[in-house]
Design an enzyme around this catalytic site. Structure first.
Site, PDB file in Angstrom:
ATOM      1  N   GLY A 357       0.940  -1.020   0.164  1.00  0.00           N
ATOM      2  CA  GLY A 357      -0.121  -0.041   0.013  1.00  0.00           C
ATOM      3  C   GLY A 357       0.910   1.234   0.046  1.00  0.00           C
ATOM      4  CB  CYS A 384       5.441  -3.562  -1.018  1.00  0.00           C
ATOM      5  SG  CYS A 384       6.113  -2.209  -1.551  1.00  0.00           S
ATOM      6  N   GLY A 386       4.179  -4.032   3.707  1.00  0.00           N
ATOM      7  CA  GLY A 386       4.129  -4.816   5.018  1.00  0.00           C
ATOM      8  C   GLY A 386       5.647  -5.251   5.344  1.00  0.00           C
ATOM      9  CG  MET A 387      10.305  -6.108   4.108  1.00  0.00           C
ATOM     10  SD  MET A 387      10.984  -4.222   3.726  1.00  0.00           S
ATOM     11  CE  MET A 387      12.862  -5.088   3.344  1.00  0.00           C
ATOM     12  CD  GLN A 388       8.722   0.437   2.543  1.00  0.00           C
ATOM     13  OE1 GLN A 388       7.715   1.163   2.878  1.00  0.00           O
ATOM     14  NE2 GLN A 388       9.140   0.344   1.209  1.00  0.00           N
ATOM     15  CG  HIS A 510       4.694  -6.046  -5.388  1.00  0.00           C
ATOM     16  ND1 HIS A 510       3.617  -5.841  -4.572  1.00  0.00           N
ATOM     17  CD2 HIS A 510       5.510  -4.835  -5.203  1.00  0.00           C
ATOM     18  CE1 HIS A 510       3.423  -4.519  -4.128  1.00  0.00           C
ATOM     19  NE2 HIS A 510       4.621  -3.704  -4.463  1.00  0.00           N
ATOM     20  CD  GLU A 512       1.920  -9.007  -4.882  1.00  0.00           C
ATOM     21  OE1 GLU A 512       1.682  -8.181  -4.801  1.00  0.00           O
ATOM     22  OE2 GLU A 512       2.876  -9.588  -4.057  1.00  0.00           O
TER      23      GLU A 512
END
Length: 536
Positions: A357, A384, A386-388, A510, A512
């Site tokens: 996001g 992305c 989420g990792m940050q 990404h 996915e």
């Protein structure tokens, strides 16, 4: 010379032109033809990169860095072959190209008009992939619905192409709706008749009708449609609602869509489609031996298409593990507040994926969820943003770095553990300026990522402006959050893993976007396996 197939849509949007195009392409590919699919979108954006996910679903990124329509994801997942910038064209890009040529003086003082200049550019783009000599068949999905004002130049270009290429080289499939009226207990053909008439007004006679329906279409209805829409009875194809999109190729084969296309385009009937792997995938998908429940923490959960590739990657990885994956959407803003709100939504889950996001909305909820996951040994997968967020949460609560944050959320942070990449700092335009496309990543031996990929060098697709700040690399690694994947050229951190945790993996890229039916993504497969182990 390539053959060209165009897929148009009528009556309403969201009938599944992309799925029909991908299913036909899969069947033709399984018969031995080389096939590609392209999507023409009638909106004025140059690409969907600046569109809010609520507007148009996820933005699908190709290896060459193109920000494209999510239908290209379906094309890749079905065909198991990559697409590129050439596979997605928008009205914005068409007009931009024509206006740039006008400014350069290429039209020698002529008055630049929709016909012929815009339509000629559409035709040029439509034929581009066919001129590469790579493909026997090029399938083009025309976005929008017949009757839309913005679609008219595309339909005029299609009319001209049919005239130029001839009936043996160009075919039109019209996807339409046969609604069922429960009060009358009957299917109605009138909307389809009117949709075809609308198409005929542009000078285009469809060759094949594909009819979306929730009830089977009998021979009487087929005859009626054939008579009033001026097609052969064998060219009226039933597309009944399916349990999963992956059933559609088999349903279309049962309806003889592929053989009808081969006959009309006078293609050699090479063989019956080889669908052994596809059927094996469907068998595993429909007869799982295990079951897990995974929370998807994101900011755009109201629209499932915003995370389309993630949902489909769970389907692929679940089938690979013979496991039914129940995905529970959790809006990150619901996790903000006290511990009880986090416990209420995350307790009892077998694993959690924190989604990508942009912007600061919902970040506090993502951080709270990651803290709960980390402390309770729940399998975690961050993509992305989420990792940050995983890096920020670890820095705040384990390293105790005061004010640790991402400079995207807090530009004045004293400890920006996630920061704007140096080459992004002077960029003003938003469109097409992120770190986009495929980049290499070197994996650390012994890591969970290395175990999943079974390789020490991988290539994955990116779409972001902010990165792990390497000034904090030594501190963060010493405290137990290990960088297990690095870009070999820049040293940028691509993957982090938490030491002494059952499964805690965050990736800057990404994954996915590269998961397909025939090649489920290794990280999704390993994450589902970790969730199964956690449940036991």
């Amino acid at each position: 010379m390539s053959k060209f197939i165009f897929v148009t849509g009528g009556v309403t949007s969201s009938l599944g032109k992309g799925i029909i195009a991908a299913s036909l392409a899969k069947l033709l590919q399984a018969r031995g033809f080389s096939v590609t699919i392209q999507k023409f979108d009638p909106y004025l954006n140059v690409d969907p990169g600046t569109l809010n996910p609520y507007e148009h679903g996820e933005c699908y990124v190709t290896d060459d860095g193109a920000e494209t329509d999510l239908d290209l994801g379906h094309y890749e997942r079905f065909l198991n072959s990559p697409t590129s910038q050439a596979n997605n064209v928008t009205t914005g890009r068409i007009y931009q190209s024509v206006i740039n040529r006008e400014r350069a003086g290429d039209y020698l003082g002529k008055t630049v008009q929709v016909v012929p200049h815009i339509t000629n550019e559409i035709k040029r783009r439509a034929k581009l992939l066919g001129q590469s000599n790579e493909f026997d068949i090029v399938i083009t999905e025309l976005g929008g619905t017949v009757g839309d004002i913005e679609s008219l130049p595309y339909l005029e270009a299609l009319r001209q192409l049919r005239w130029e290429l001839g009936a043996d080289n160009c075919l039109v499939i019209h996807l339409t709706l046969i609604p069922y009226l429960s009060a009358a207990k009957e299917l109605k053909t009138k909307p389809t008749q009117h949709s075809v008439k609308e198409l005929l007004k542009t000078g285009i006679q469809p060759d094949i009708l594909v009819c979306r329906t929730e009830k089977p279409i009998n021979m009487e209805i087929r005859r009626k449609l054939a008579l009033f829409c001026n097609v052969e009875i064998s060219s009226v194809i039933e597309a009944i609602d399916a349990a999963t999109i992956y059933d559609v190729p088999l349903l279309m084969h049962k309806e003889n869509l592929d053989s009808t296309v081969i006959s009309k385009l006078r293609l050699p009937n090479r063989r019956e489609p080889e669908l052994k792997k596809w059927k094996g995938f469907l068998a595993r998908l429909k007869s799982p031996l295990h079951e897990v429940t995974i929370g998807l923490v994101g900011k755009y959960n109201e629209l499932q298409d915003a995370y389309k590739s993630i949902h489909e990657s769970f389907v692929h990885a679940g089938a690979e593990n013979e496991c039914k994956v129940n995905v529970i959407p959790i809006h990150s803003e619901q996790l903000e507040g006290d511990t009880n709100s986090v416990l209420k939504h995350l307790d009892g889950l077998d694993g959690v994926l924190v989604a990508p996001g942009f912007g600061e909305r919902g970040i506090a909820g993502k951080l709270a969820s990651i803290k709960f996951i980390r402390e309770n040994n729940i399998p975690f997968f961050g993509i992305c943003l989420g990792m940050q967020c995983a890096v920020v949460e670890f820095s705040q609560n384990v390293l105790k770095l005061k004010g640790a944050s991402s400079s995207e959320v807090n530009p004045k942070s004293k400890n920006p553990v996630i920061d704007l990449m140096p080459d992004q700092k002077n960029i003003k335009n938003k469109g097409g300026t992120m770190r986009l496309g495929a980049f290499d990543c070197k994996l650390r031996h012994g890591s969970k990522a290395y175990e999943a990929y079974k390789s020490d060098m991988i290539s994955e697709r990116h779409r972001h402006r902010y990165e792990f700040n390497n000034k904090y690399l030594e501190k963060i690694e010493a405290a137990g959050l290990i960088p297990t994947g690095l870009n070999p050229e820049t040293g940028l951190v691509e993957i982090v893993e938490l030491k002494d945790h059952p499964y805690f993996v965050g990736v800057q890229f990404h994954p996915e976007l590269k998961s397909t039916v025939e090649n489920p993504h290794p990280l999704f497969v390993s994450f589902i396996k970790a969730c199964m182990d956690n449940k036991r």
